[in-house]
Motif scaffolding. Sequence first.
Motif, PDB file in Angstrom:
ATOM      1  N   ALA A 107     -55.189 -24.149 -32.592  1.00 59.83           N
ATOM      2  CA  ALA A 107     -54.577 -23.691 -33.842  1.00 59.83           C
ATOM      3  C   ALA A 107     -55.475 -23.885 -35.057  1.00 59.83           C
ATOM      4  O   ALA A 107     -55.356 -23.135 -36.023  1.00 59.83           O
ATOM      5  CB  ALA A 107     -53.231 -24.387 -34.054  1.00 59.83           C
ATOM      6  N   GLU A 108     -56.375 -24.849 -35.032  1.00 58.24           N
ATOM      7  CA  GLU A 108     -57.235 -25.029 -36.200  1.00 58.24           C
ATOM      8  C   GLU A 108     -58.297 -23.937 -36.301  1.00 58.24           C
ATOM      9  O   GLU A 108     -58.898 -23.743 -37.356  1.00 58.24           O
ATOM     10  CB  GLU A 108     -57.895 -26.417 -36.211  1.00 58.24           C
ATOM     11  CG  GLU A 108     -58.820 -26.691 -35.048  1.00 58.24           C
ATOM     12  CD  GLU A 108     -58.130 -27.364 -33.866  1.00 58.24           C
ATOM     13  OE1 GLU A 108     -58.842 -27.778 -32.954  1.00 58.24           O
ATOM     14  OE2 GLU A 108     -56.893 -27.470 -33.855  1.00 58.24           O
ATOM     15  N   PHE A 165     -57.737 -20.589 -34.553  1.00 60.61           N
ATOM     16  CA  PHE A 165     -57.152 -19.279 -34.281  1.00 60.61           C
ATOM     17  C   PHE A 165     -55.741 -19.166 -34.833  1.00 60.61           C
ATOM     18  O   PHE A 165     -54.965 -20.107 -34.759  1.00 60.61           O
ATOM     19  CB  PHE A 165     -57.081 -19.025 -32.768  1.00 60.61           C
ATOM     20  CG  PHE A 165     -58.408 -18.755 -32.132  1.00 60.61           C
ATOM     21  CD1 PHE A 165     -58.881 -17.459 -32.008  1.00 60.61           C
ATOM     22  CD2 PHE A 165     -59.193 -19.793 -31.667  1.00 60.61           C
ATOM     23  CE1 PHE A 165     -60.108 -17.200 -31.424  1.00 60.61           C
ATOM     24  CE2 PHE A 165     -60.427 -19.546 -31.082  1.00 60.61           C
ATOM     25  CZ  PHE A 165     -60.883 -18.251 -30.959  1.00 60.61           C
ATOM     26  N   ASP A 166     -55.446 -17.994 -35.398  1.00 66.33           N
ATOM     27  CA  ASP A 166     -54.067 -17.613 -35.692  1.00 66.33           C
ATOM     28  C   ASP A 166     -53.644 -16.665 -34.581  1.00 66.33           C
ATOM     29  O   ASP A 166     -54.495 -16.078 -33.894  1.00 66.33           O
ATOM     30  CB  ASP A 166     -53.959 -16.903 -37.043  1.00 66.33           C
ATOM     31  CG  ASP A 166     -53.971 -17.872 -38.220  1.00 66.33           C
ATOM     32  OD1 ASP A 166     -53.492 -19.002 -38.045  1.00 66.33           O
ATOM     33  OD2 ASP A 166     -54.455 -17.485 -39.294  1.00 66.33           O
ATOM     34  N   SER A 167     -52.347 -16.482 -34.429  1.00 64.09           N
ATOM     35  CA  SER A 167     -51.894 -15.607 -33.349  1.00 64.09           C
ATOM     36  C   SER A 167     -50.485 -15.111 -33.610  1.00 64.09           C
ATOM     37  O   SER A 167     -49.762 -15.635 -34.458  1.00 64.09           O
ATOM     38  CB  SER A 167     -51.933 -16.348 -32.013  1.00 64.09           C
ATOM     39  OG  SER A 167     -51.027 -17.432 -32.018  1.00 64.09           O
ATOM     40  N   CYS A 168     -50.099 -14.110 -32.847  1.00 67.47           N
ATOM     41  CA  CYS A 168     -48.721 -13.646 -32.793  1.00 67.47           C
ATOM     42  C   CYS A 168     -48.443 -13.316 -31.332  1.00 67.47           C
ATOM     43  O   CYS A 168     -49.368 -13.135 -30.535  1.00 67.47           O
ATOM     44  CB  CYS A 168     -48.478 -12.457 -33.710  1.00 67.47           C
ATOM     45  SG  CYS A 168     -49.538 -11.042 -33.433  1.00 67.47           S
ATOM     46  N   ALA A 221     -54.675 -13.114 -30.525  1.00 66.35           N
ATOM     47  CA  ALA A 221     -55.203 -14.249 -31.294  1.00 66.35           C
ATOM     48  C   ALA A 221     -56.471 -13.800 -32.015  1.00 66.35           C
ATOM     49  O   ALA A 221     -57.232 -12.979 -31.491  1.00 66.35           O
ATOM     50  CB  ALA A 221     -55.509 -15.421 -30.362  1.00 66.35           C
ATOM     51  N   TRP A 222     -56.678 -14.334 -33.215  1.00 63.63           N
ATOM     52  CA  TRP A 222     -57.863 -13.973 -33.991  1.00 63.63           C
ATOM     53  C   TRP A 222     -58.419 -15.210 -34.683  1.00 63.63           C
ATOM     54  O   TRP A 222     -57.709 -16.149 -34.993  1.00 63.63           O
ATOM     55  CB  TRP A 222     -57.558 -12.865 -35.001  1.00 63.63           C
ATOM     56  CG  TRP A 222     -56.466 -13.205 -35.979  1.00 63.63           C
ATOM     57  CD1 TRP A 222     -56.618 -13.781 -37.210  1.00 63.63           C
ATOM     58  CD2 TRP A 222     -55.052 -13.023 -35.804  1.00 63.63           C
ATOM     59  NE1 TRP A 222     -55.393 -13.955 -37.807  1.00 63.63           N
ATOM     60  CE2 TRP A 222     -54.422 -13.495 -36.959  1.00 63.63           C
ATOM     61  CE3 TRP A 222     -54.270 -12.501 -34.771  1.00 63.63           C
ATOM     62  CZ2 TRP A 222     -53.038 -13.471 -37.115  1.00 63.63           C
ATOM     63  CZ3 TRP A 222     -52.902 -12.475 -34.930  1.00 63.63           C
ATOM     64  CH2 TRP A 222     -52.307 -12.949 -36.099  1.00 63.63           C
ATOM     65  N   ARG A 223     -59.739 -15.152 -34.926  1.00 61.68           N
ATOM     66  CA  ARG A 223     -60.425 -16.275 -35.570  1.00 61.68           C
ATOM     67  C   ARG A 223     -59.980 -16.388 -37.022  1.00 61.68           C
ATOM     68  O   ARG A 223     -60.141 -15.451 -37.808  1.00 61.68           O
ATOM     69  CB  ARG A 223     -61.932 -16.097 -35.476  1.00 61.68           C
ATOM     70  CG  ARG A 223     -62.463 -16.314 -34.076  1.00 61.68           C
ATOM     71  CD  ARG A 223     -63.942 -16.030 -34.012  1.00 61.68           C
ATOM     72  NE  ARG A 223     -64.646 -16.621 -35.131  1.00 61.68           N
ATOM     73  CZ  ARG A 223     -65.716 -17.387 -35.012  1.00 61.68           C
ATOM     74  NH1 ARG A 223     -66.202 -17.646 -33.827  1.00 61.68           N
ATOM     75  NH2 ARG A 223     -66.309 -17.874 -36.067  1.00 61.68           N
ATOM     76  N   ARG A 224     -59.453 -17.519 -37.349  1.00 60.21           N
ATOM     77  CA  ARG A 224     -58.898 -17.765 -38.681  1.00 60.21           C
ATOM     78  C   ARG A 224     -59.968 -17.685 -39.776  1.00 60.21           C
ATOM     79  O   ARG A 224     -59.683 -17.271 -40.903  1.00 60.21           O
ATOM     80  CB  ARG A 224     -58.242 -19.149 -38.690  1.00 60.21           C
ATOM     81  CG  ARG A 224     -57.746 -19.559 -40.056  1.00 60.21           C
ATOM     82  CD  ARG A 224     -57.048 -20.880 -40.025  1.00 60.21           C
ATOM     83  NE  ARG A 224     -55.750 -20.644 -39.420  1.00 60.21           N
ATOM     84  CZ  ARG A 224     -55.111 -21.519 -38.662  1.00 60.21           C
ATOM     85  NH1 ARG A 224     -55.654 -22.674 -38.396  1.00 60.21           N
ATOM     86  NH2 ARG A 224     -53.934 -21.248 -38.179  1.00 60.21           N
ATOM     87  N   GLU A 247     -57.570 -12.151 -41.191  1.00 59.04           N
ATOM     88  CA  GLU A 247     -56.233 -12.534 -41.628  1.00 59.04           C
ATOM     89  C   GLU A 247     -55.288 -11.391 -41.327  1.00 59.04           C
ATOM     90  O   GLU A 247     -55.706 -10.238 -41.177  1.00 59.04           O
ATOM     91  CB  GLU A 247     -56.203 -12.875 -43.112  1.00 59.04           C
ATOM     92  CG  GLU A 247     -56.581 -11.723 -44.024  1.00 59.04           C
ATOM     93  CD  GLU A 247     -56.747 -12.143 -45.471  1.00 59.04           C
ATOM     94  OE1 GLU A 247     -56.507 -13.310 -45.786  1.00 59.04           O
ATOM     95  OE2 GLU A 247     -57.122 -11.279 -46.288  1.00 59.04           O
ATOM     96  N   LYS A 248     -54.017 -11.713 -41.225  1.00 59.61           N
ATOM     97  CA  LYS A 248     -53.012 -10.681 -40.981  1.00 59.61           C
ATOM     98  C   LYS A 248     -52.914  -9.799 -42.220  1.00 59.61           C
ATOM     99  O   LYS A 248     -52.865 -10.295 -43.346  1.00 59.61           O
ATOM    100  CB  LYS A 248     -51.660 -11.330 -40.679  1.00 59.61           C
ATOM    101  CG  LYS A 248     -50.666 -10.393 -40.025  1.00 59.61           C
ATOM    102  CD  LYS A 248     -49.314 -11.034 -39.770  1.00 59.61           C
ATOM    103  CE  LYS A 248     -49.328 -11.949 -38.587  1.00 59.61           C
ATOM    104  NZ  LYS A 248     -47.958 -12.394 -38.208  1.00 59.61           N
TER     105      LYS A 248
END
Length: 128
Positions: free
Chosen positions: A25-26, A28-31, A46-49, A53-54
């Motif tokens: 989680a630190e 990657f963000d994901s849905c 998942a994408w690299r934070r 960004e969304k």
Amino acid sequence: LRQLGADVICLQEVDCPLEDLGLHAENFDSCFAQRPGGRSDRCVIAWRRDRLEKGPGGHRVMLFDDHPPPKAFECDPAHYESGNVGLAVELRMKSDPGKRCVTVATTHLNWEPHKMDVRAWQGHIFFD
């Protein structure tokens, strides 16, 4: 998966925490789109934070069972019930001054060989 160095990762049939796959989680963000009916698996994007960004369009989950075919198909509606899902998310590069977006999608379509019509219908409504 993290060792691949990908900015975006699309997965199907995920039945474990993302951390178990190296997507912490630190970083990657994901849905996700949870399959219905008590199934434990889901589709994940998942994408690299630090890079993405969304976007303003957010994300969309599609439960294909909520979209039966038209009556003109003249078939048993149960034939199209599958518990399959689709997921799309709008992403944008944090470094892009124009804030342009791209849509990324993944789906768990019906796999049964005798249900090619179901798979075609699911693909059609997902991209409609």
